[in-house]
Design an enzyme around this catalytic site. Structure first.
Site, PDB file in Angstrom:
ATOM      1  N   ARG A 100      -9.737   8.611  -7.556  1.00  0.00           N
ATOM      2  CA  ARG A 100      -8.427   8.628  -6.911  1.00  0.00           C
ATOM      3  C   ARG A 100      -7.767   7.260  -7.036  1.00  0.00           C
ATOM      4  O   ARG A 100      -8.430   6.254  -7.253  1.00  0.00           O
ATOM      5  CB  ARG A 100      -8.572   9.002  -5.429  1.00  0.00           C
ATOM      6  CG  ARG A 100      -9.331   7.972  -4.597  1.00  0.00           C
ATOM      7  CD  ARG A 100      -9.684   8.494  -3.219  1.00  0.00           C
ATOM      8  NE  ARG A 100      -8.525   8.933  -2.472  1.00  0.00           N
ATOM      9  CZ  ARG A 100      -7.730   8.111  -1.798  1.00  0.00           C
ATOM     10  NH1 ARG A 100      -7.967   6.807  -1.787  1.00  0.00           N
ATOM     11  NH2 ARG A 100      -6.705   8.570  -1.111  1.00  0.00           N
ATOM     12  N   LEU A 101      -6.449   7.299  -6.913  1.00  0.00           N
ATOM     13  CA  LEU A 101      -5.653   6.094  -6.709  1.00  0.00           C
ATOM     14  C   LEU A 101      -4.905   6.289  -5.396  1.00  0.00           C
ATOM     15  O   LEU A 101      -4.418   7.381  -5.113  1.00  0.00           O
ATOM     16  CB  LEU A 101      -4.652   5.893  -7.852  1.00  0.00           C
ATOM     17  CG  LEU A 101      -5.188   5.422  -9.204  1.00  0.00           C
ATOM     18  CD1 LEU A 101      -4.033   5.310 -10.201  1.00  0.00           C
ATOM     19  CD2 LEU A 101      -5.897   4.089  -9.083  1.00  0.00           C
ATOM     20  N   ASP A 102      -4.808   5.235  -4.611  1.00  0.00           N
ATOM     21  CA  ASP A 102      -4.128   5.327  -3.327  1.00  0.00           C
ATOM     22  C   ASP A 102      -2.665   5.764  -3.511  1.00  0.00           C
ATOM     23  O   ASP A 102      -2.069   5.569  -4.566  1.00  0.00           O
ATOM     24  CB  ASP A 102      -4.162   3.984  -2.593  1.00  0.00           C
ATOM     25  CG  ASP A 102      -5.576   3.561  -2.245  1.00  0.00           C
ATOM     26  OD1 ASP A 102      -6.424   4.444  -2.052  1.00  0.00           O
ATOM     27  OD2 ASP A 102      -5.828   2.347  -2.180  1.00  0.00           O
ATOM     28  N   TYR A 103      -2.104   6.326  -2.462  1.00  0.00           N
ATOM     29  CA  TYR A 103      -0.718   6.812  -2.451  1.00  0.00           C
ATOM     30  C   TYR A 103       0.254   5.750  -2.960  1.00  0.00           C
ATOM     31  O   TYR A 103       1.154   6.042  -3.763  1.00  0.00           O
ATOM     32  CB  TYR A 103      -0.369   7.217  -1.015  1.00  0.00           C
ATOM     33  CG  TYR A 103       1.037   7.734  -0.815  1.00  0.00           C
ATOM     34  CD1 TYR A 103       1.393   9.021  -1.212  1.00  0.00           C
ATOM     35  CD2 TYR A 103       2.003   6.944  -0.184  1.00  0.00           C
ATOM     36  CE1 TYR A 103       2.679   9.506  -1.003  1.00  0.00           C
ATOM     37  CE2 TYR A 103       3.292   7.426   0.023  1.00  0.00           C
ATOM     38  CZ  TYR A 103       3.614   8.707  -0.394  1.00  0.00           C
ATOM     39  OH  TYR A 103       4.893   9.181  -0.187  1.00  0.00           O
TER      40      TYR A 103
END
Length: 242
Positions: A100-103
């Site tokens: 994932r990559l943060d928002y």
């Protein structure tokens, strides 16, 4: 013909080891017959059920997406926010992101329908270089850069960068551009580390994942991985977990 647990892992049911456990527990049927032998091989024509649910098999696909800021690294969001698959509406396969990559973080993220491939890359010992560019509010000192590489305990987790270096500074605006390499992938890791140093992150972008980069792409663009890139990623992960 492929081993049943490999087919289950590729379909995203579980890791190969967990799939083996499900087989030996009698939770898997092939052509309506319960199978508990780990050596069982299946063909594309065989019907597979796990806990009574038919297994959906697709040809494996692999994509690289330049995720914009303000996008969730997921395939759905109960708050109605944009998710990574919104940028790939014409792709028919059931994709999910690898990691994932943060928002609020932009940059390179991989998507696939190959669960085994995803688990391999996300293995805690894979040690694949992930290179980030940070724009900070404040200019870190030499000692603070050393601290990023030495590591720090934050909220019960030990967080560290494999490498960190300042590439440019702006004294008037009191900002800096820092390039960092991570092997870890903890939630909001870099933001937590910079906050602990008292040098907040203004912008954060993942520039590279292993040998892959964003060359030729704008935010929101994606491309399929080439077969040799998929093979190279597998080899890279295998080498690192030995």
């Amino acid at each position: 013909m492929e081993r049943l647990q490999k087919v289950m892992a590729q379909a995203g049911v579980a890791s190969r080891r967990k799939s083996e456990e499900m087989i030996t527990q009698g939770r898997v049927k092939v052509n309506k017959e319960t199978v508990m032998e780990l050596g069982t091989k299946v063909s594309p024509q065989d019907d597979i059920e796990v806990d009574g649910v038919p297994l959906q098999r697709e040809a494996p696909v692999y994509y690289l997406l330049y995720k914009p800021r303000g996008v969730i690294s997921s395939v759905k969001d109960d708050r109605g926010r944009k998710v990574v698959t919104d940028y790939m509406p014409e792709i028919e396969e059931r994709l999910f992101p690898i990691g994932r990559l943060d928002y609020d973080t932009s940059g390179l993220i991989l998507l696939t329908n190959d669960g085994e491939f995803a688990n391999k890359l996300m293995h805690p010992k894979h040690k694949i270089d992930k290179v980030y560019i940070v724009k900070s509010r404040g200019i870190p000192t030499r000692e603070q850069i050393k601290q990023l590489k030495k590591g720090m305990e934050i909220e019960g987790e030990f967080l560290k960068a494999e490498d960190a270096r300042i590439t440019s500074t702006d004294g008037k605006r009191n900002t800096a551009i820092i390039e960092l390499t991570l092997h870890q992938g903890k939630n909001r890791q870099l933001r937590k580390m910079f906050d602990t140093l008292g040098v907040p992150v203004d912008k954060l972008k993942r520039e590279r994942y292993g040998f892959l980069d964003l060359h030729g792409l704008n935010a929101g663009d994606y491309r399929p991985l080439k077969p040799h890139e998929v093979k190279q990623l597998r080899q890279l992960a295998d080498e690192n977990v030995k």
